[in-house]
Design a protein around this motif. Structure first.
Motif, mmCIF file in Angstrom:
data_model
loop_
_atom_site.group_PDB
_atom_site.id
_atom_site.type_symbol
_atom_site.label_atom_id
_atom_site.label_comp_id
_atom_site.label_asym_id
_atom_site.label_seq_id
_atom_site.Cartn_x
_atom_site.Cartn_y
_atom_site.Cartn_z
ATOM 1 N N HIS A 9 0.854 -1.179 0.000
ATOM 2 C CA HIS A 9 0.000 0.000 0.000
ATOM 3 C C HIS A 9 0.894 1.235 0.000
ATOM 4 N N ARG A 10 0.531 2.198 -0.834
ATOM 5 C CA ARG A 10 1.346 3.409 -0.950
ATOM 6 C C ARG A 10 1.450 4.137 0.405
ATOM 7 N N ALA A 11 0.369 4.175 1.165
ATOM 8 C CA ALA A 11 0.407 4.842 2.467
ATOM 9 C C ALA A 11 1.339 4.130 3.435
ATOM 10 N N LYS A 12 1.466 2.822 3.310
ATOM 11 C CA LYS A 12 2.373 2.075 4.182
ATOM 12 C C LYS A 12 3.816 2.393 3.843
ATOM 13 N N ALA A 13 4.138 2.381 2.563
ATOM 14 C CA ALA A 13 5.497 2.723 2.146
ATOM 15 C C ALA A 13 5.854 4.130 2.609
ATOM 16 N N HIS A 14 4.916 5.046 2.465
ATOM 17 C CA HIS A 14 5.159 6.423 2.891
ATOM 18 C C HIS A 14 5.429 6.493 4.388
ATOM 19 N N LEU A 15 4.598 5.827 5.185
ATOM 20 C CA LEU A 15 4.750 5.888 6.637
ATOM 21 C C LEU A 15 6.096 5.324 7.078
ATOM 22 N N VAL A 16 6.485 4.171 6.556
ATOM 23 C CA VAL A 16 7.737 3.543 6.968
ATOM 24 C C VAL A 16 8.926 4.427 6.617
ATOM 25 N N PHE A 76 2.847 0.153 -6.441
ATOM 26 C CA PHE A 76 2.064 0.255 -5.215
ATOM 27 C C PHE A 76 0.594 0.015 -5.493
ATOM 28 N N VAL A 77 -0.171 -0.130 -4.408
ATOM 29 C CA VAL A 77 -1.616 -0.193 -4.480
ATOM 30 C C VAL A 77 -2.156 0.798 -3.458
ATOM 31 N N GLY A 78 -3.352 1.298 -3.662
ATOM 32 C CA GLY A 78 -3.941 2.218 -2.697
ATOM 33 C C GLY A 78 -3.487 3.648 -2.896
ATOM 34 N N ASP A 79 -4.042 4.530 -2.063
ATOM 35 C CA ASP A 79 -3.804 5.965 -2.179
ATOM 36 C C ASP A 79 -2.757 6.424 -1.171
ATOM 37 N N ASP A 80 -2.136 7.536 -1.482
ATOM 38 C CA ASP A 80 -1.176 8.157 -0.580
ATOM 39 C C ASP A 80 -1.665 9.564 -0.276
ATOM 40 N N GLY A 81 -2.679 9.637 0.583
ATOM 41 C CA GLY A 81 -3.184 10.935 0.998
ATOM 42 C C GLY A 81 -2.282 11.519 2.064
ATOM 43 N N VAL A 107 -9.908 0.913 3.131
ATOM 44 C CA VAL A 107 -8.548 0.388 3.118
ATOM 45 C C VAL A 107 -7.765 1.015 1.967
ATOM 46 N N ARG A 108 -8.395 1.164 0.822
ATOM 47 C CA ARG A 108 -7.710 1.785 -0.310
ATOM 48 C C ARG A 108 -7.273 3.210 0.023
ATOM 49 N N ALA A 109 -8.123 3.944 0.728
ATOM 50 C CA ALA A 109 -7.836 5.348 1.021
ATOM 51 C C ALA A 109 -6.831 5.521 2.148
ATOM 52 N N THR A 110 -6.829 4.608 3.127
ATOM 53 C CA THR A 110 -6.034 4.827 4.337
ATOM 54 C C THR A 110 -5.045 3.722 4.684
#
Length: 504
Positions: A51-58, A217-222, A360-363
């Motif tokens: 998930h793009r948000a996971k990659a961003h957070l890490v 990636f999958v998902g959004d990176d808000g 899940v896709r958004a967050t």
């Protein structure tokens, strides 16, 4: 005897070892003067479609920690961990705390220059758990027994030798459906961090990797929704304990379309990145109860999640061995459909499933009931291959790590271990979702209907699942009543034919 830390040895911090307890000499960490190393490995993000948000957070958390540590840390960006180590230290001695995945654990143990220190970030050590588990002989390992043992040994919510309030587990008080007609619980919002220049840099790097086709990636990176620093994590813990914990217990299992977070803490990412220590979380919750600020059922429910379930899952991951992840007792082999792996809410007309996938896709997050009783239950009923389901949860959730998802999905969600971890499969017909949420009202399907155009996929799927595995579950004391219900279904043949048509 513990070997004294070498002040010249470089100490390596993995990306989920970011709190102060990972560099504390008093807690078995490196020497106070030891130089530190962090390695940002691009290959980690190629292994799975995260998930793009996971990659961003890490990445944000790692880079923020490096900025805090300043000149004491060397931050290396490399294609692999091995390349990063060679660039940073060559064959010099390196220490590292016990990694959280089997792959990383095997890797560091294979390096002759790396000395592995005990695990941090958990209440119970590996040796303590092994002693407890081995001491149970042939008995199955149950979270409730473990939880009571942790409460006693760590003096959590205890009154002398007895549990506070006279009961160990107040889960019965924590299963209330959402308030009728409510769109939310009317609580102060959970803590949300403000992004920094580091987040801008991370987002630009992820954009470039995607454009170059290097990583997918999958998902959004808000906007980043979870803490990336110790300061942010402490602020999130304080806000939860002071403003949200009081209402956590009663509606812990409830789901509302307009209030995805309910009273949940959203602290799992901070715990799993190592920004918070579990001891400080449960101790603050207990202190809030003892001061009269929250009811016991809320404090106990939170303590059970952290000191009970989280600890239990961590230790079972290591105790059950390497073959556990491939368990498939129910012999489920169906592949996950593309719409599910892509987090596409348009792939299903079931409102509960569509809304959950959308969130899940958004967050990259949803709380434990949508995970278990909507996403996991749907996969179980359709016989999807459990290892693929485990991988999907690992990469799709911001708090998903190998140690988290292998026991949670293989053992609890998919019952693929045949009951080593739980006494029954966690799945239900649509009536449960209808009772515990407001998601069924707008749905084109009716939770009470099994056959026909209005048939709820969860209701039909539930009875089909029981039929497929009748022989296994008709002797399970927790399932026998449900299995016998098959004999009362006059439309069972039509239901099974309908489910075969859906599968085709």
């Amino acid at each position: 005897m513990t070997r004294e830390a070498d002040p010249r040895a470089v100490h390596w911090l993995f990306g989920d070892q970011l709190g102060p307890h990972f560099i504390d000499p008093a807690r078995g960490g490196p020497h106070r003067d030891a130089p530190l190393l962090m390695i940002e490995s691009r290959s980690v993000f190629r292994r799975r479609r995260f998930h793009r948000a996971k990659a961003h957070l890490v990445l944000s958390a790692m880079r923020h920690r490096a900025a805090e540590l300043g000149d004491r840390v060397r931050y290396v960006r490399a294609d692999t961990y091995r390349q990063g180590l060679e660039e940073a230290v060559g064959d010099a001695e390196v220490t590292v705390h016990h990694p959280t995945s089997r792959a990383a654990h095997a890797f560091v143990h294979a390096l002759p220059s790396v000395r592995v220190l005990p695990a941090r970030g958990f209440l119970v050590t590996h040796d303590e758990f092994r002693t407890w588990a081995d001491g149970r002989g042939t008995k199955q390992l149950r979270q409730e027994d473990f939880y009571r043992w942790v409460r006693r040994t760590h003096d959590l919510l205890m009154e002398g030798d007895s549990p506070a309030g006279g009961r160990w587990n107040l889960d019965h008080d924590n299963r209330q459906p959402p308030p009728r007609g409510a769109t939310g619980l009317g609580l102060p919002a959970p803590y949300r961090p403000r992004e920094s220049d580091i987040d801008d840099e991370v987002r630009a790097d992820l954009d470039r990797w995607s454009r170059d086709g290097d990583v997918e990636f999958v998902g959004d990176d808000g906007p980043r929704g979870f803490p990336a620093t110790r300061r942010e994590a402490l602020a999130a813990l304080r806000r939860f304990v002071e403003h949200r914990l009081a209402t956590f217990g009663a509606h812990e299992d409830a789901v509302l379309a307009g209030d995805a977070t309910m009273s949940h803490s959203l602290l799992s990412t901070s715990l799993n990145l190592g920004l918070l220590d579990p001891a400080e979380c449960v101790e603050r919750a207990e202190a809030r109860w003892r001061s009269g600020g929250v009811p016991l059922n809320s404090a106990e429910g939170f303590v059970r999640q952290v000191a009970g379930w989280r600890e239990f899952v961590w230790h079972l991951y290591w105790y059950f061995g390497t073959d556990y992840r491939t368990s498939n007792a129910l012999r489920h082999h169906e592949p996950l459909p593309d719409w599910f792996t892509d987090l596409s809410p348009e792939g299903t007309e079931a409102n509960c499933l569509s809304r959950t996938l959308e969130h899940v896709r958004a967050t990259g997050w949803t709380h434990h009931i949508p995970r278990l009783m909507i996403l996991g239950s749907f996969a179980l009923q359709r016989g999807w291959e459990p290892r693929a389901v485990t991988d999907w949860f690992h990469r799709s959730f911001v708090d998903g790590y190998d140690w988290v998802m292998v026991p949670n999905v293989v053992g609890m969600s998919q019952y693929a271990d045949g009951g080593r971890m739980t006494t029954k499969p966690y799945t239900s017909a649509g009536a449960y979702i209808d009772r515990m949420s407001d998601l069924c009202g707008p749905c084109r399907y009716k939770p009470s209907v099994r056959v026909g155009e209005d048939a709820c996929p969860f209701t039909a799927g539930y009875w089909n699942f029981l039929h497929r595995h009748r022989e296994r579950f008709e002797h399970n004391v927790r399932m026998v009543r449900a299995v016998r219900g098959l004999d009362r279904l006059r439309d069972l043949d039509a239901l099974l034919e309908q489910e075969r048509d859906r599968a085709d």
